[in-house]
Design a protein around this motif. Structure first.
Motif, PDB file in Angstrom:
ATOM      1  N   ALA A 118       3.825 -31.308 104.382  1.00  0.00           N
ATOM      2  CA  ALA A 118       4.277 -30.120 103.672  1.00  0.00           C
ATOM      3  C   ALA A 118       3.181 -29.054 103.662  1.00  0.00           C
ATOM      4  CB  ALA A 118       4.649 -30.495 102.238  1.00  0.00           C
ATOM      5  N   PRO A 119       3.547 -27.773 103.615  1.00  0.00           N
ATOM      6  CA  PRO A 119       2.521 -26.730 103.456  1.00  0.00           C
ATOM      7  C   PRO A 119       1.786 -26.900 102.129  1.00  0.00           C
ATOM      8  CG  PRO A 119       4.650 -25.771 104.052  1.00  0.00           C
ATOM      9  CD  PRO A 119       4.904 -27.201 103.694  1.00  0.00           C
ATOM     10  N   LYS A 120       0.487 -26.536 102.164  1.00  0.00           N
ATOM     11  CA  LYS A 120      -0.326 -26.643 100.963  1.00  0.00           C
ATOM     12  C   LYS A 120      -1.117 -25.351 100.809  1.00  0.00           C
ATOM     13  CE  LYS A 120      -3.156 -30.166  98.753  1.00  0.00           C
ATOM     14  NZ  LYS A 120      -3.916 -31.396  98.898  1.00  0.00           N
ATOM     15  N   ALA A 121      -1.178 -24.832  99.579  1.00  0.00           N
ATOM     16  CA  ALA A 121      -1.888 -23.574  99.337  1.00  0.00           C
ATOM     17  C   ALA A 121      -3.378 -23.729  99.604  1.00  0.00           C
ATOM     18  CB  ALA A 121      -1.654 -23.123  97.897  1.00  0.00           C
ATOM     19  N   LEU A 122      -3.938 -22.714 100.286  1.00  0.00           N
ATOM     20  CA  LEU A 122      -5.387 -22.688 100.561  1.00  0.00           C
ATOM     21  C   LEU A 122      -6.089 -21.746  99.606  1.00  0.00           C
ATOM     22  CD1 LEU A 122      -6.114 -22.435 104.404  1.00  0.00           C
ATOM     23  CD2 LEU A 122      -7.061 -24.081 102.789  1.00  0.00           C
ATOM     24  N   MET A 123      -5.670 -20.484  99.643  1.00  0.00           N
ATOM     25  CA  MET A 123      -6.307 -19.451  98.825  1.00  0.00           C
ATOM     26  C   MET A 123      -5.325 -18.324  98.572  1.00  0.00           C
ATOM     27  SD  MET A 123      -9.996 -18.915 100.645  1.00  0.00           S
ATOM     28  CE  MET A 123     -10.536 -17.710  99.430  1.00  0.00           C
ATOM     29  N   SER A 124      -5.571 -17.584  97.496  1.00  0.00           N
ATOM     30  CA  SER A 124      -4.731 -16.420  97.226  1.00  0.00           C
ATOM     31  C   SER A 124      -5.595 -15.305  96.652  1.00  0.00           C
ATOM     32  CB  SER A 124      -3.617 -16.775  96.251  1.00  0.00           C
ATOM     33  OG  SER A 124      -4.150 -17.214  95.024  1.00  0.00           O
ATOM     34  N   ILE A 125      -5.068 -14.074  96.698  1.00  0.00           N
ATOM     35  CA  ILE A 125      -5.809 -12.912  96.206  1.00  0.00           C
ATOM     36  C   ILE A 125      -4.803 -11.894  95.692  1.00  0.00           C
ATOM     37  CG2 ILE A 125      -5.864 -11.706  98.441  1.00  0.00           C
ATOM     38  CD1 ILE A 125      -8.826 -11.029  97.820  1.00  0.00           C
ATOM     39  N   PHE A 126      -5.202 -11.173  94.646  1.00  0.00           N
ATOM     40  CA  PHE A 126      -4.310 -10.165  94.075  1.00  0.00           C
ATOM     41  C   PHE A 126      -4.787  -8.741  94.356  1.00  0.00           C
ATOM     42  CE2 PHE A 126      -1.118 -12.349  91.561  1.00  0.00           C
ATOM     43  CZ  PHE A 126      -1.655 -13.610  91.371  1.00  0.00           C
ATOM     44  N   SER A 127      -6.117  -8.549  94.430  1.00  0.00           N
ATOM     45  CA  SER A 127      -6.607  -7.179  94.548  1.00  0.00           C
ATOM     46  C   SER A 127      -7.444  -7.022  95.813  1.00  0.00           C
ATOM     47  CB  SER A 127      -7.424  -6.811  93.317  1.00  0.00           C
ATOM     48  OG  SER A 127      -8.423  -7.779  93.086  1.00  0.00           O
TER      49      SER A 127
ATOM     50  N   ILE B 221       4.951 -21.753  88.905  1.00  0.00           N
ATOM     51  CA  ILE B 221       5.043 -21.262  87.532  1.00  0.00           C
ATOM     52  C   ILE B 221       5.814 -19.945  87.515  1.00  0.00           C
ATOM     53  CG2 ILE B 221       3.709 -20.363  85.590  1.00  0.00           C
ATOM     54  CD1 ILE B 221       1.449 -22.235  86.446  1.00  0.00           C
ATOM     55  N   SER B 222       5.490 -19.084  88.490  1.00  0.00           N
ATOM     56  CA  SER B 222       6.202 -17.817  88.651  1.00  0.00           C
ATOM     57  C   SER B 222       6.153 -17.455  90.122  1.00  0.00           C
ATOM     58  CB  SER B 222       5.547 -16.710  87.818  1.00  0.00           C
ATOM     59  OG  SER B 222       4.294 -16.357  88.389  1.00  0.00           O
ATOM     60  N   SER B 223       6.870 -16.406  90.491  1.00  0.00           N
ATOM     61  CA  SER B 223       6.982 -16.058  91.911  1.00  0.00           C
ATOM     62  C   SER B 223       5.682 -15.549  92.506  1.00  0.00           C
ATOM     63  CB  SER B 223       8.053 -14.990  92.097  1.00  0.00           C
ATOM     64  OG  SER B 223       9.286 -15.445  91.604  1.00  0.00           O
ATOM     65  N   GLN B 224       4.680 -15.246  91.673  1.00  0.00           N
ATOM     66  CA  GLN B 224       3.414 -14.757  92.210  1.00  0.00           C
ATOM     67  C   GLN B 224       2.301 -15.735  91.879  1.00  0.00           C
ATOM     68  OE1 GLN B 224       3.232 -10.387  92.972  1.00  0.00           O
ATOM     69  NE2 GLN B 224       4.029 -10.337  90.893  1.00  0.00           N
ATOM     70  N   ASN B 225       2.634 -17.001  92.048  1.00  0.00           N
ATOM     71  CA  ASN B 225       1.667 -18.063  91.839  1.00  0.00           C
ATOM     72  C   ASN B 225       1.813 -19.094  92.940  1.00  0.00           C
ATOM     73  OD1 ASN B 225      -0.214 -18.410  89.393  1.00  0.00           O
ATOM     74  ND2 ASN B 225       1.545 -17.349  88.548  1.00  0.00           N
ATOM     75  N   THR B 226       0.913 -20.038  92.957  1.00  0.00           N
ATOM     76  CA  THR B 226       0.901 -21.077  93.996  1.00  0.00           C
ATOM     77  C   THR B 226       2.222 -21.827  94.036  1.00  0.00           C
ATOM     78  OG1 THR B 226      -1.468 -21.349  93.769  1.00  0.00           O
ATOM     79  CG2 THR B 226      -0.254 -23.182  94.758  1.00  0.00           C
ATOM     80  N   LEU B 227       2.741 -21.999  95.253  1.00  0.00           N
ATOM     81  CA  LEU B 227       3.926 -22.818  95.461  1.00  0.00           C
ATOM     82  C   LEU B 227       3.498 -24.239  95.791  1.00  0.00           C
ATOM     83  CD1 LEU B 227       5.386 -20.057  95.704  1.00  0.00           C
ATOM     84  CD2 LEU B 227       6.660 -21.024  97.618  1.00  0.00           C
ATOM     85  N   TYR B 228       4.199 -25.199  95.210  1.00  0.00           N
ATOM     86  CA  TYR B 228       3.997 -26.612  95.516  1.00  0.00           C
ATOM     87  C   TYR B 228       5.240 -27.096  96.244  1.00  0.00           C
ATOM     88  CZ  TYR B 228       0.116 -26.240  92.310  1.00  0.00           C
ATOM     89  OH  TYR B 228      -1.061 -25.840  91.708  1.00  0.00           O
ATOM     90  N   PHE B 229       5.024 -27.698  97.416  1.00  0.00           N
ATOM     91  CA  PHE B 229       6.132 -28.067  98.278  1.00  0.00           C
ATOM     92  C   PHE B 229       6.437 -29.564  98.210  1.00  0.00           C
ATOM     93  CE2 PHE B 229       7.202 -24.366 100.811  1.00  0.00           C
ATOM     94  CZ  PHE B 229       6.117 -23.537 100.613  1.00  0.00           C
ATOM     95  N   GLY B 230       7.718 -29.879  98.419  1.00  0.00           N
ATOM     96  CA  GLY B 230       8.114 -31.255  98.663  1.00  0.00           C
ATOM     97  C   GLY B 230       7.894 -31.606 100.126  1.00  0.00           C
ATOM     98  N   ALA B 231       8.144 -32.868 100.465  1.00  0.00           N
ATOM     99  CA  ALA B 231       7.890 -33.361 101.822  1.00  0.00           C
ATOM    100  C   ALA B 231       8.957 -32.919 102.818  1.00  0.00           C
ATOM    101  CB  ALA B 231       7.780 -34.879 101.806  1.00  0.00           C
TER     102      ALA B 231
END
Lengths: 112, 113
Positions: B43-52, A95-105
């Protein structure tokens, strides 16, 4: 849910050849990325784009061009393939550069 | 220029152990910190994230962030063989008016049954 489709899955090229990799996403995300991953290693940023027609260089942009003509697609061109080069090229969107990235294969590149 | 480094490079732990993975970064202005997991051939998959600053827990996974020491970590409680994967940390970095996500070189985790 959405999906990121990378084509082709495998790409075999000749030294000096210009090669194009394609990426399509249906998340309706603004930001898209191209990363390179060498065997078992981390991801290195080649190009990213924060909106349609925008292009930003990453640390690894030399030797590559990119194009974002539509919001849903982002293509990467290897301008001159290097002999014995082997890597996986990963496209991602968010959605933006500071959000979760979704990757292709990924697209696996081999250069003979 | 943001530098992101991970340690250790590889780790082997027995099933049921607590696993700790580390990530250091160089730009104190970074605002977004994340862990991704990549199983072999996937492919890599997001696990967790944190801002503060602080700690965030989701199931067996806990992320700690200490911006003052430029360090964040991932802890896996009761490690399982299915946790065996390449773990990648990622940190946001402001460049030319936009944010990009910089990844570390990864920690290869093997959980032995």
């Amino acid at each position: 849910g959405g999906i990121i489709t990378q084509t082709p899955k495998f790409l075999i090229g000749q030294e000096g050849q210009k090669l194009t990799l394609k990426c399509q996403q249906n998340f309706n995300h603004d930001t898209m990325y191209w990363y390179r991953q060498d065997s078992g290693k981390g991801l290195r940023l080649i190009y990213y784009s924060i909106t349609e027609n925008d292009l930003q260089k990453g640390d690894l942009s030399e030797g590559y061009d990119a194009s974002r003509e539509k919001k849903s697609s982002f293509s990467l061109t290897v301008t001159s393939a290097q002999k014995n080069e082997m890597a996986v090229f990963l496209c991602a969107s968010s959605i933006s550069s500071q959000n979760t990235l979704y990757f292709g294969a990924g697209t696996r590149l081999s250069v003979l | 220029q943001q530098k992101v480094q991970q340690s250790p490079e590889s780790l082997i732990v027995p099933e049921g152990a607590m696993t700790s993975l580390n990530c250091t970064f160089s730009d104190s202005a970074s605002q977004y910190f994340a862990w991704y997991r990549q199983h072999s051939g996937k492919a890599p998959k997001a696990l967790m994230s944190i801002f503060s600053n602080g700690e965030k827990e989701e199931g067996r996974f806990t992320i700690h962030l200490n911006k003052a020491s430029l360090h964040f970590s991932l802890h896996i409680r009761d490690s399982q063989p299915s946790d065996s994967a390449l773990y990648l940390c990622a940190v946001s970095y402001a460049s030319s008016g936009s944010w990009q996500l910089i990844f570390g070189s990864g920690t290869q985790l093997t959980v032995m049954p």
